[in-house]
Design a protein around this motif. Structure first.
Motif, short mmCIF file in Angstrom:
data_model
loop_
_atom_site.label_atom_id
_atom_site.label_comp_id
_atom_site.label_asym_id
_atom_site.label_seq_id
_atom_site.Cartn_x
_atom_site.Cartn_y
_atom_site.Cartn_z
N ARG A 1 1.01 -1.38 -0.08
CA ARG A 1 -0.03 0.27 0.23
C ARG A 1 1.19 1.59 -0.17
N ILE A 2 1.50 1.54 0.06
CA ILE A 2 2.77 2.24 0.80
C ILE A 2 3.49 2.63 -0.31
N GLN A 3 4.22 1.58 -1.43
CA GLN A 3 4.76 1.42 -2.35
C GLN A 3 3.48 2.24 -3.70
N GLU A 4 2.01 1.68 -3.11
CA GLU A 4 1.23 2.36 -4.27
C GLU A 4 0.83 4.07 -4.00
N ILE A 5 1.25 4.21 -2.61
CA ILE A 5 0.67 5.18 -3.06
C ILE A 5 1.97 6.48 -2.91
N PHE A 6 3.26 6.30 -3.22
CA PHE A 6 4.69 6.36 -3.40
C PHE A 6 4.46 6.94 -5.08
N VAL A 7 3.97 5.65 -5.60
CA VAL A 7 3.40 6.00 -7.25
C VAL A 7 2.74 6.41 -7.98
N VAL A 8 1.28 6.61 -7.21
CA VAL A 8 0.74 7.17 -7.84
C VAL A 8 0.84 8.92 -7.64
N ALA A 9 1.47 9.18 -5.69
CA ALA A 9 2.31 10.59 -6.06
C ALA A 9 3.77 10.96 -6.59
N ARG A 10 4.39 9.96 -7.43
CA ARG A 10 4.81 10.54 -8.36
C ARG A 10 4.43 10.77 -9.79
N ARG A 11 3.74 10.38 -10.13
CA ARG A 11 3.29 9.84 -11.33
C ARG A 11 2.38 11.19 -11.72
N GLU A 12 1.23 11.93 -10.01
CA GLU A 12 1.15 13.22 -10.07
C GLU A 12 2.04 14.14 -9.94
N VAL A 13 3.31 13.85 -9.67
CA VAL A 13 4.18 15.27 -9.45
C VAL A 13 4.57 14.79 -10.89
N GLU A 14 4.53 14.42 -11.81
CA GLU A 14 5.61 13.98 -13.13
C GLU A 14 4.18 14.80 -14.12
N GLN A 15 2.56 15.12 -13.36
CA GLN A 15 2.45 15.27 -14.30
C GLN A 15 1.92 17.09 -14.86
N LEU A 16 2.37 17.80 -13.51
CA LEU A 16 3.17 19.00 -13.44
C LEU A 16 4.11 19.42 -14.21
N ASP A 17 4.75 18.37 -14.44
CA ASP A 17 5.82 19.12 -15.66
C ASP A 17 6.10 20.11 -17.02
N PRO A 18 5.68 20.98 -17.11
CA PRO A 18 5.52 21.54 -17.62
C PRO A 18 6.46 20.76 -19.37
N ARG A 19 7.00 20.09 -19.58
CA ARG A 19 7.41 19.43 -20.31
C ARG A 19 6.53 18.47 -20.83
#
Length: 172
Positions: free
Chosen positions: A151-169
């Protein structure tokens, strides 16, 4: 007695360069492209993305040593000493290619941390570290329960993806 553990990105002595490694790095850089001392110093700093700043007090004596060993030669250009690799220097680079590759791998690894020197990084490092601390603490209290780990791994994966979506590139 010296501690046998090694810190990632550091040489065997705890400094970035172990014995003879700065010499090898400078020789490899001159073999890649001739240059005067300041250029060699700049190219070495570039390998580390700002996390290592070589000094003239280490670069110039090492270039002199390489010249004394016949691994580089000096040519004058525009009033400056330009260091060129010799045939013997090229052979030394070829013979130590694996060690040079390891050095550049450590440089790249250390250079990746250079982004944390940016002022904006300080704004997010604290919260990120608190998140990791909370995850580790929760895991310790869960006694390694695989469901909690997952579950912790899932949370980190989701958080990483959300942050990467903020990347203007990503939106070009």
């Amino acid at each position: 007695m010296m501690n046998a553990r090694r810190t990632p990105g550091l040489g065997p002595t705890g400094r970035f360069f172990g014995p003879g490694e700065l010499r090898l790095a400078i020789l490899a850089l001159v073999a890649e492209q001739p240059g005067h001392g300041y250029q060699v110093m700049g190219r070495l700093a570039d390998r580390f993305n700002g996390t290592y700043e070589p000094s003239a007090g280490s670069i110039y004596p090492t270039l002199q040593l390489l010249e004394d060993e016949g691994l580089v030669r000096v040519e004058q250009a525009d009033g400056r000493k330009v260091y060129q690799v010799t045939d013997e220097g090229r052979r030394a680079v070829a013979e130590q290619a694996d060690e040079i590759e390891r050095l550049w791998g450590r440089a790249a690894s250390r250079g990746e941390w250079g982004m944390f020197r940016e002022p904006e990084a300080a704004e997010i490092v604290g919260p990120a570290l608190r998140l990791v601390k909370a995850a580790v603490k929760t895991l310790a209290h869960a006694h390694g329960d695989p469901r909690v780990v997952e579950r912790i791994q899932e949370i980190f994966v989701v958080a990483r993806r959300e942050v990467e979506q903020l990347d203007p590139r990503r939106h070009r």
